[in-house]
Scaffold this active site. Structure first.
Site, PDB file in Angstrom:
ATOM      1  N   HIS B 127      41.180  84.476  51.774  1.00  0.00           N
ATOM      2  CA  HIS B 127      41.717  83.826  52.979  1.00  0.00           C
ATOM      3  C   HIS B 127      41.778  82.329  52.684  1.00  0.00           C
ATOM      4  O   HIS B 127      40.993  81.818  51.883  1.00  0.00           O
ATOM      5  CB  HIS B 127      40.738  84.120  54.122  1.00  0.00           C
ATOM      6  CG  HIS B 127      41.176  83.692  55.483  1.00  0.00           C
ATOM      7  ND1 HIS B 127      41.093  82.396  55.915  1.00  0.00           N
ATOM      8  CD2 HIS B 127      41.686  84.395  56.527  1.00  0.00           C
ATOM      9  CE1 HIS B 127      41.527  82.324  57.161  1.00  0.00           C
ATOM     10  NE2 HIS B 127      41.904  83.520  57.558  1.00  0.00           N
ATOM     11  N   ASP B 204      32.253  85.934  51.331  1.00  0.00           N
ATOM     12  CA  ASP B 204      32.914  85.755  52.629  1.00  0.00           C
ATOM     13  C   ASP B 204      32.955  87.131  53.304  1.00  0.00           C
ATOM     14  O   ASP B 204      33.751  87.987  52.925  1.00  0.00           O
ATOM     15  CB  ASP B 204      34.321  85.185  52.396  1.00  0.00           C
ATOM     16  CG  ASP B 204      35.206  85.251  53.633  1.00  0.00           C
ATOM     17  OD1 ASP B 204      34.740  85.719  54.701  1.00  0.00           O
ATOM     18  OD2 ASP B 204      36.379  84.835  53.538  1.00  0.00           O
ATOM     19  N   GLN B 207      35.457  89.835  57.284  1.00  0.00           N
ATOM     20  CA  GLN B 207      36.101  91.125  57.595  1.00  0.00           C
ATOM     21  C   GLN B 207      35.195  92.302  57.258  1.00  0.00           C
ATOM     22  O   GLN B 207      35.607  93.446  57.380  1.00  0.00           O
ATOM     23  CB  GLN B 207      37.411  91.260  56.812  1.00  0.00           C
ATOM     24  CG  GLN B 207      38.482  90.258  57.191  1.00  0.00           C
ATOM     25  CD  GLN B 207      39.078  90.521  58.555  1.00  0.00           C
ATOM     26  OE1 GLN B 207      38.982  91.622  59.090  1.00  0.00           O
ATOM     27  NE2 GLN B 207      39.686  89.511  59.138  1.00  0.00           N
ATOM     28  N   CYS B 368      46.951  84.085  56.939  1.00  0.00           N
ATOM     29  CA  CYS B 368      46.215  82.988  56.292  1.00  0.00           C
ATOM     30  C   CYS B 368      45.853  83.353  54.858  1.00  0.00           C
ATOM     31  O   CYS B 368      44.773  83.022  54.370  1.00  0.00           O
ATOM     32  CB  CYS B 368      44.957  82.604  57.073  1.00  0.00           C
ATOM     33  SG  CYS B 368      45.324  81.938  58.681  1.00  0.00           S
TER      34      CYS B 368
END
Lengths: 149, 410
Positions: B127, B204, B207, B368
């Site tokens: 992202h 990250d 999600q 994004c």
């Protein structure tokens, strides 16, 4: 979905499928790249201007049906028009899509009127105006170039 | 069709008031969970109760309300610790969200350490929020950003990862679940390989945390970031998990109240973890709401949720593959519950508008993740992303709406 017929009229779908003046111009007088960073639509507008008239205009790029058909119809509307008339049409078109108030000075939109259904879909207004803003930028760049010479 | 019969999706749906909405007279089919999930009444009430009964500033007053707010705020941190199995509570830093958490690590961990010749390793499926903070650090330090490529299926090229990981690498930052492709990355393998040569890893998890169980100790991630609003909690709040040792070595990210022990004009003594990284009055209601969201998710169980969502993914994949002119972008073997797709005849934005008219909310755009779009040579995709409250019949509505859309454009 049928209520979207007002937005996606046949003529819009036709211009989307078979966009007019959809080509790169090799040596344009004016050129600008339009980009909608929110959705990734990209449009290039090419201009040939002779004696203050839009002698030729074309575009290429990638966008949704509203963006593509608006660009296609714009090129048809502007070809052969004076720069001043083209600007007035842009302003009137912009008013019709974004402004609730009447603007008595606005010029008739002609065939472009089919795009005014976009007004009811505020997030899509930018799709319909991207090509016009890009045209405006190309014209301004051209005028800028001329004035500095 | 429904292979998770014991899963009580009806009672879950009853907890989410917004799912009763009608859009253009049609029942809302909310498939934009990758952008943001909806909130259950338990989260809404936690925030409402706080404001109606307990609210004041935290870590400040001696009065009852301040104490109650502080307790609720601290309880949420305890809930997060348990949820991701951090070794201790003060390894949980509250941030504005995943983006804020990554920027914190970029500026507080990477920037002071990196120099010319050093490298940060990310992947092609990040992202923007896991690309741009590192580009900024590279500009600030002269370090270089390296990118692990992805395959046509949407999987990381692990051979290239092994080649790109070197003594020059000072940090690896990788997405756990791709928001644009749905790919679940082999983060454990990445962490182990990186640690073998002493390189820390940020994961990250924006999600991931609402879809798959995450145990930061088992994973051995050095940093793990996620957002509240993608896990049924409020917006404007997120979490940075960091290993205590690393967090202690890092300077504060921002200066202000709450992050200090004492301030004079000559010298300021910073507060201990986690407060060192929580300058200013925090998003108290957001944190309390996030705590409620995590409690809600844990009550249902992430394993159960993951099984349900996997069922939805498998069903939706087969339904969508039946549609002529539809191409799924991202076909990794390991996928979480989202499907990115394009149609030959219809641009994703038009798909978005058309489906909205059928009550179906999905995302159209570049998510994004413009490098991912460039990789697959598409300007944008439409993305249906699933959550615990989605049903198999909603997939049928989605598929029918896509077919209708194609019909209108052909």
């Amino acid at each position: 979905m049928d209520n979207l017929r007002e937005l996606y009229q046949e003529v819009i779908l036709d211009h989307n499928k078979n966009p007019r003046n959809f080509r790169k111009m090799e040596t344009p007088d004016g050129f600008a790249h339009g980009n909608n960073p929110l959705c990734g639509d990209q449009i290039d507008v090419y201009l040939r201007i002779t004696d203050g008239m839009v002698e030729d205009i074309s575009f290429d790029g990638n966008g949704c049906a509203i963006c593509t058909s608006s660009a296609s119809m714009m090129t048809q509307a502007l070809k052969g028009m004076s720069e001043a008339d083209a600007k007035a049409l842009f302003t009137s078109f912009h008013h019709a899509l974004t402004d609730k108030e009447e603007h008595p000075e606005d010029v008739p939109l002609g065939k472009l009127k089919v795009l005014t259904g976009v007004k009811d879909y505020p997030v899509r207004v930018k799709c319909a105006t991207l090509a016009w803003h890009t045209f405006d930028a190309a014209l301004k760049k051209l005028q800028g170039n001329i004035s500095t010479e | 069709m429904n292979n998770t019969a014991q899963y009580d999706v009806v009672s879950i749906r009853n907890d989410f008031p917004i799912l009763d909405r009608k859009i253009f007279g049609k029942p809302l089919v909310y498939l934009d969970n990758g952008a943001s999930t909806q909130r259950p009444v338990q989260v809404i009430n936690a925030v409402k109760d706080l404001y109606e009964h307990n609210y004041s500033n935290v870590h400040r007053g001696v009065h009852t309300l301040s104490q109650e707010s502080t307790n609720l705020y601290d309880d949420a941190r305890v809930a997060v610790r348990g949820f991701i199995n951090a070794a201790c509570v003060h390894e949980v830093i509250f941030t504005k969200g995943t983006t804020d958490a990554i920027n914190l690590v970029a500026q507080s961990y990477a920037r002071p350490r990196l120099k010319k010749g050093d490298e940060i390793l990310i992947t092609h499926m990040e992202h923007h929020s896991n690309i741009v903070p590192w580009q900024m650090v590279c500009e600030q330090t002269g370090a270089e950003l390296k990118v692990v490529p992805i395959s046509d299926k949407g999987e990381l090229d692990m051979d290239r990862f092994a080649e790109l990981l070197s003594e020059k690498t000072k940090l690896v930052s990788v997405v756990h679940v791709s928001n644009a492709l749905g790919t679940v990355n082999p983060v454990k393998e990445i962490v182990d390989a990186s640690h073998a040569i002493g390189v820390p890893v940020l994961v990250d998890g924006a999600q991931a945390v609402s879809h798959i169980p995450v145990d930061v100790q088992k994973l051995d991630a050095d940093f793990y970031a996620f957002s509240g609003h993608k896990i049924y909690g409020p917006t404007g709040v997120g979490v940075l998990y960091g290993k205590e040792k690393l967090l202690n070595e890092m300077p504060p990210y921002q200066g202000g109240g709450d992050m200090i022990l004492s301030v004079s004009f000559e010298k300021t003594e910073y507060n201990a973890l986690p407060y060192k990284f929580e300058a200013g009055t925090p998003n108290i209601a957001g944190v309390v709401g996030l705590g409620a969201a995590i409690n809600y998710v844990q009550k249902i169980g992430l394993g159960t949720i993951a099984a349900h969502e996997h069922g939805l993914l498998v069903y939706a994949t087969s339904k969508l593959q039946e549609i002529d002119g539809l191409r799924i972008i991202g076909e990794a073997d390991q996928k979480a519950g989202l499907i990115s797709f394009v149609l030959d005849a219809v641009h994703p934005h038009d798909i978005g508008t058309m489906l909205d008219a059928e009550g179906v909310a999905l995302r159209a755009g570049h998510h994004c993740a413009q490098p991912v779009m460039d990789r697959y040579k598409v300007p944008a995709t439409a993305r249906a992303s699933f959550a615990m409250y989605n049903t198999f019949s909603e997939i049928d509505v989605l598929a029918a709406a896509i077919v209708k859309t194609i019909g209108m454009f052909s």
